[in-house]
Write a protein that holds these residues in place. Structure first.
Motif, short mmCIF file in Angstrom:
data_model
loop_
_atom_site.label_atom_id
_atom_site.label_comp_id
_atom_site.label_asym_id
_atom_site.label_seq_id
_atom_site.Cartn_x
_atom_site.Cartn_y
_atom_site.Cartn_z
N VAL A 1 10.52 32.59 34.74
CA VAL A 1 11.46 31.77 33.97
C VAL A 1 12.43 31.14 34.97
N PHE A 2 12.63 29.84 34.82
CA PHE A 2 13.54 29.11 35.69
C PHE A 2 14.91 29.02 35.04
N VAL A 3 15.93 29.38 35.80
CA VAL A 3 17.32 29.28 35.37
C VAL A 3 17.92 28.12 36.16
N HIS A 4 18.05 26.97 35.49
CA HIS A 4 18.50 25.76 36.17
C HIS A 4 20.01 25.63 36.05
N LEU A 5 20.69 25.70 37.20
CA LEU A 5 22.14 25.52 37.24
C LEU A 5 22.43 24.04 37.37
N THR A 6 23.10 23.49 36.38
CA THR A 6 23.31 22.05 36.32
C THR A 6 24.77 21.67 36.55
N GLY A 7 24.94 20.53 37.18
CA GLY A 7 26.28 19.99 37.42
C GLY A 7 26.14 18.59 38.00
N THR A 8 27.23 17.86 38.03
CA THR A 8 27.21 16.50 38.55
C THR A 8 27.25 16.51 40.08
N ALA A 9 26.85 15.39 40.65
CA ALA A 9 26.90 15.25 42.11
C ALA A 9 28.35 15.38 42.61
N ALA A 10 29.30 14.87 41.84
CA ALA A 10 30.70 14.95 42.25
C ALA A 10 31.18 16.40 42.28
N THR A 11 30.84 17.16 41.25
CA THR A 11 31.25 18.57 41.18
C THR A 11 30.62 19.37 42.31
N ILE A 12 29.34 19.19 42.50
CA ILE A 12 28.63 19.95 43.52
C ILE A 12 29.05 19.50 44.92
N GLY A 13 29.25 18.21 45.11
CA GLY A 13 29.73 17.71 46.40
C GLY A 13 31.07 18.31 46.78
N ALA A 14 31.97 18.41 45.80
CA ALA A 14 33.28 19.02 46.07
C ALA A 14 33.12 20.48 46.47
N ARG A 15 32.20 21.18 45.83
CA ARG A 15 31.95 22.58 46.20
C ARG A 15 31.41 22.67 47.64
N MET A 16 30.49 21.77 47.96
CA MET A 16 29.91 21.79 49.31
C MET A 16 30.97 21.48 50.36
N ASP A 17 31.91 20.58 50.03
CA ASP A 17 32.98 20.25 50.97
C ASP A 17 33.88 21.45 51.25
N ALA A 18 33.97 22.36 50.29
CA ALA A 18 34.86 23.50 50.39
C ALA A 18 34.18 24.74 50.99
N ARG A 19 32.93 24.62 51.40
CA ARG A 19 32.22 25.79 51.92
C ARG A 19 31.60 25.49 53.27
N SER A 20 31.19 26.54 53.91
CA SER A 20 30.44 26.42 55.15
C SER A 20 29.07 27.03 54.91
N HIS A 21 28.02 26.31 55.25
CA HIS A 21 26.66 26.81 55.05
C HIS A 21 25.92 26.72 56.36
N GLU A 22 25.13 27.73 56.64
CA GLU A 22 24.42 27.86 57.91
C GLU A 22 23.59 26.62 58.25
N PHE A 23 22.90 26.05 57.27
CA PHE A 23 21.98 24.96 57.62
C PHE A 23 21.87 23.85 56.59
#
Length: 170
Positions: free
Chosen positions: A105-127
């Motif tokens: 079963v797939f659990v799809h986490l949905t959100g807008t590009a703006a919301t997710i982009g803001a989250r990515m700007d606030a985090r550090s990810h290895e790759f």
């Protein structure tokens, strides 16, 4: 869904919260959680870190490995299906995972590009740099009616999101 749950894939674009939600769901549902990122070969990680999107050829062995995990090939005899975080953006990727674990079963986490982009700007990810977010949204194919799935709105507070997913899955 009642009784023991089938294997779950927490899916969506980078930055949507797959690892966080997957780990919390694993705790709440007493299922082992595996982060798909941990199974990428070094060459895939290097490519993404350089801002180069992976090709289907890059992804295929990785998806096959995740499929084996979903099928319980490395569960040590525990017999408890896992929760695996994996973007699973395209139908053919999900079909490959289903070829190993047909009841996934797939659990799809949905959100807008703006919301997710803001989250990515606030985090550090290895790759996974933010520069690849547009390519992720471009690759994302909606789940179809014949694909077992539930949706999770990432704008909800985390505890409510996890609680609502648990209810949908039980």
């Amino acid at each position: 869904m009642s009784g023991q749950l089938p294997p779950l894939v927490i899916m969506g674009v980078s930055g949507c919260g797959k690892s966080t939600v997957g780990a919390l769901l694993g705790q709440g549902l007493c299922m082992p959680f595996l982060d798909g990122d941990d199974f990428h070969p070094a060459s895939n990680k290097q490519k993404m870190a350089a801002g180069v999107p992976l090709t289907d050829t890059d992804r295929e062995p990785w998806l096959a490995r995740l499929g084996e995990l979903l099928a319980g090939k490395d569960d040590g005899g525990a017999g408890v299906p896992p929760i695996v975080a994996c973007s699973a953006l395209k139908r053919r990727y999900r079909d490959l995972l289903r070829s190993y674990a047909p009841d996934v079963v797939f659990v799809h986490l949905t959100g807008t590009a703006a919301t997710i982009g803001a989250r990515m700007d606030a985090r550090s990810h290895e790759f996974m740099p933010r520069a690849l977010l547009d390519s992720q949204f471009a690759a994302l194919e909606d789940l179809e009616a014949d694909e077992a799935h539930v949706l999770g709105d990432i704008t909800q507070p985390l505890d409510l999101l996890v609680e609502s997913l648990q209810l949908k899955l039980s």
